[in-house]
Design an enzyme around this catalytic site. Structure first.
Site, PDB file in Angstrom:
ATOM      1  N   ARG A  67       0.753  -1.321   0.059  1.00 56.98           N
ATOM      2  CA  ARG A  67       0.185  -0.162  -0.026  1.00 56.98           C
ATOM      3  C   ARG A  67       0.775   1.084  -0.038  1.00 56.98           C
ATOM      4  O   ARG A  67       0.509   2.297  -0.672  1.00 56.98           O
ATOM      5  CB  ARG A  67      -0.843  -0.054   1.067  1.00 56.98           C
ATOM      6  CG  ARG A  67      -1.991   1.051   1.315  1.00 56.98           C
ATOM      7  CD  ARG A  67      -2.981   0.669   2.084  1.00 56.98           C
ATOM      8  NE  ARG A  67      -4.051   1.803   2.417  1.00 56.98           N
ATOM      9  CZ  ARG A  67      -4.184   2.773   3.503  1.00 56.98           C
ATOM     10  NH1 ARG A  67      -3.321   2.516   4.431  1.00 56.98           N
ATOM     11  NH2 ARG A  67      -5.182   3.525   3.458  1.00 56.98           N
ATOM     12  N   HIS A  71       0.690   4.449  -2.592  1.00 53.59           N
ATOM     13  CA  HIS A  71       0.295   5.751  -2.413  1.00 53.59           C
ATOM     14  C   HIS A  71       1.602   6.734  -2.643  1.00 53.59           C
ATOM     15  O   HIS A  71       1.308   7.712  -2.622  1.00 53.59           O
ATOM     16  CB  HIS A  71       0.094   5.755  -0.757  1.00 53.59           C
ATOM     17  CG  HIS A  71      -1.405   5.347  -0.393  1.00 53.59           C
ATOM     18  ND1 HIS A  71      -2.120   5.817   0.871  1.00 53.59           N
ATOM     19  CD2 HIS A  71      -2.078   4.357  -0.745  1.00 53.59           C
ATOM     20  CE1 HIS A  71      -3.350   5.498   0.714  1.00 53.59           C
ATOM     21  NE2 HIS A  71      -3.307   4.351  -0.005  1.00 53.59           N
ATOM     22  N   ASN A  99      -3.483   8.686   4.680  1.00 52.86           N
ATOM     23  CA  ASN A  99      -2.147   7.987   5.074  1.00 52.86           C
ATOM     24  C   ASN A  99      -1.713   7.848   6.094  1.00 52.86           C
ATOM     25  O   ASN A  99      -0.758   7.091   6.467  1.00 52.86           O
ATOM     26  CB  ASN A  99      -1.138   8.692   4.225  1.00 52.86           C
ATOM     27  CG  ASN A  99      -0.909   8.721   2.631  1.00 52.86           C
ATOM     28  OD1 ASN A  99      -1.467   7.913   2.084  1.00 52.86           O
ATOM     29  ND2 ASN A  99      -0.319   9.831   2.056  1.00 52.86           N
ATOM     30  N   HIS A 196      -5.922  -6.033  -2.454  1.00 53.08           N
ATOM     31  CA  HIS A 196      -6.848  -5.928  -1.191  1.00 53.08           C
ATOM     32  C   HIS A 196      -6.957  -7.438  -0.655  1.00 53.08           C
ATOM     33  O   HIS A 196      -7.635  -7.664   0.082  1.00 53.08           O
ATOM     34  CB  HIS A 196      -8.031  -5.337  -1.553  1.00 53.08           C
ATOM     35  CG  HIS A 196      -8.047  -3.826  -1.196  1.00 53.08           C
ATOM     36  ND1 HIS A 196      -9.014  -2.925  -1.580  1.00 53.08           N
ATOM     37  CD2 HIS A 196      -6.830  -2.906  -0.948  1.00 53.08           C
ATOM     38  CE1 HIS A 196      -8.410  -1.775  -1.392  1.00 53.08           C
ATOM     39  NE2 HIS A 196      -7.413  -1.830  -1.091  1.00 53.08           N
TER      40      HIS A 196
END
Length: 325
Positions: A67, A71, A99, A196
């Site tokens: 992740r 990001h 975040n 995910h």
């Protein structure tokens, strides 16, 4: 004539050498699978070993490292901007509400410290983030893939840039459009959403689906009734309560897509992939064929790792991943 030819030949040779030198310089600056082979040959071993040890101690960090990479790359490109700490005059990306749940910074710091001991000032934080995500996928049971190295670290990290991260309420059309702005196909987007298969979502990200959903429904009709009750029980513990994305939260597999078929997607942006005719076929393919998902995922991850990378003087190699030099 002989003198003229000789002069011409000498000029030609000099021009050839200059052009060749420039080409080699550009090639040296370009991304390469073997970018560090001469200057820091231990880089791959150090990254892999450190990520492996971190995941053995805490398997949930795999989701965090993947992740973090996403990001980072989705904003200013893969330049480790997500690692920079806020300063007195600037609030950085990592302090954005989007975040605050990122994890794995200490793994990146550990890798950087070891590499600075081995080969000071050589390996960028941006490359470390990309390699750590790659290895997290592998050690969690996912596909093996490699990425070219040579990214430089960016000098900009601003909280307002995080507005460009896809929110958990987006529908399929909105996701297709946002990912398309970065050059991703619809298939790339669905494959990357498959990350995910690891990790959890916090209640704050999906509680909108559980009460007063719209003027017609109290609960999102795209959620299986039994699963909706599971989510409601989870949220009784508060906004920070965590719900795994699928039944094997620390194993990289295709259970995420099987869950979507069963209307057990946690976020709106998950379940929309099955609800929408634009993406349902891809979800069905990945649910039926894990190997296909793995292949498309690794290709999409390589593609993501190349987003707006900074090379040469456009960036730097930070000595400390948390601050610019």
């Amino acid at each position: 004539m002989v003198i003229k030819n000789s002069t011409y030949n000498k000029v030609s040779v000099v021009m050839f050498l200059l052009i060749s030198g420039l080409t080699m310089f550009r090639a040296a600056e370009a991304l390469s699978m073997n970018y560090y082979i001469m200057r820091c040959p231990m880089v791959e071993l150090i990254v892999k070993d450190t990520v492996n040890r971190a995941l053995q101690s805490d398997p949930t960090l795999a989701a965090g490292l993947i992740r973090m990479h996403f990001h980072d790359c989705f904003l200013q490109g893969c330049d480790a901007s997500v690692l920079l700490d806020s300063t007195k005059g600037n609030t950085a990306e990592k302090d954005s509400p989007a975040n605050l749940s990122l994890r794995g910074y200490e793994v990146i710091d550990d890798i950087k410290e070891q590499l600075e001991d081995q080969c000071p000032g050589v390996v960028s934080c941006a490359d470390i983030v990309a390699m750590a995500a790659r290895d997290a996928v592998f050690f969690a049971g996912g596909p093996v893939y490699d990425i070219p190295k040579g990214r430089k670290d960016g000098r900009r990290s601003k909280i307002e840039d995080t507005r460009n991260l896809p929110p958990p309420t987006f529908n399929s059309s909105e996701l297709i459009r946002m990912f398309g702005q970065h050059g991703f196909t619809t298939q790339d987007m669905v494959a990357l959403s498959g990350a995910h298969t690891l990790g959890v979502a916090r209640c704050a990200s999906f509680k909108n689906r559980l009460a007063n959903f719209d003027s017609t429904h109290n609960v999102d009709p795209d959620i299986d009734t039994q699963f909706a009750n599971t989510l409601i029980r989870t949220c009784k513990a508060g906004d920070n309560a965590e719900q795994p994305f699928d039944r094997s939260r620390n194993t990289f597999d295709n259970n995420y897509f099987i869950g979507l078929q069963n209307k057990a997607g946690v976020l709106s942006s998950d379940q929309t992939l099955f609800s929408s005719p634009q993406t349902r076929g891809i979800v069905n393919n990945y649910a039926m064929n894990e190997a296909m998902f793995f292949l498309d995922f690794q290709q999409a991850m390589v593609k993501m790792s190349l987003l707006d990378v900074k090379e040469g003087s456009k960036g730097e190699v930070r000595q400390n991943c948390r601050k610019i030099n």
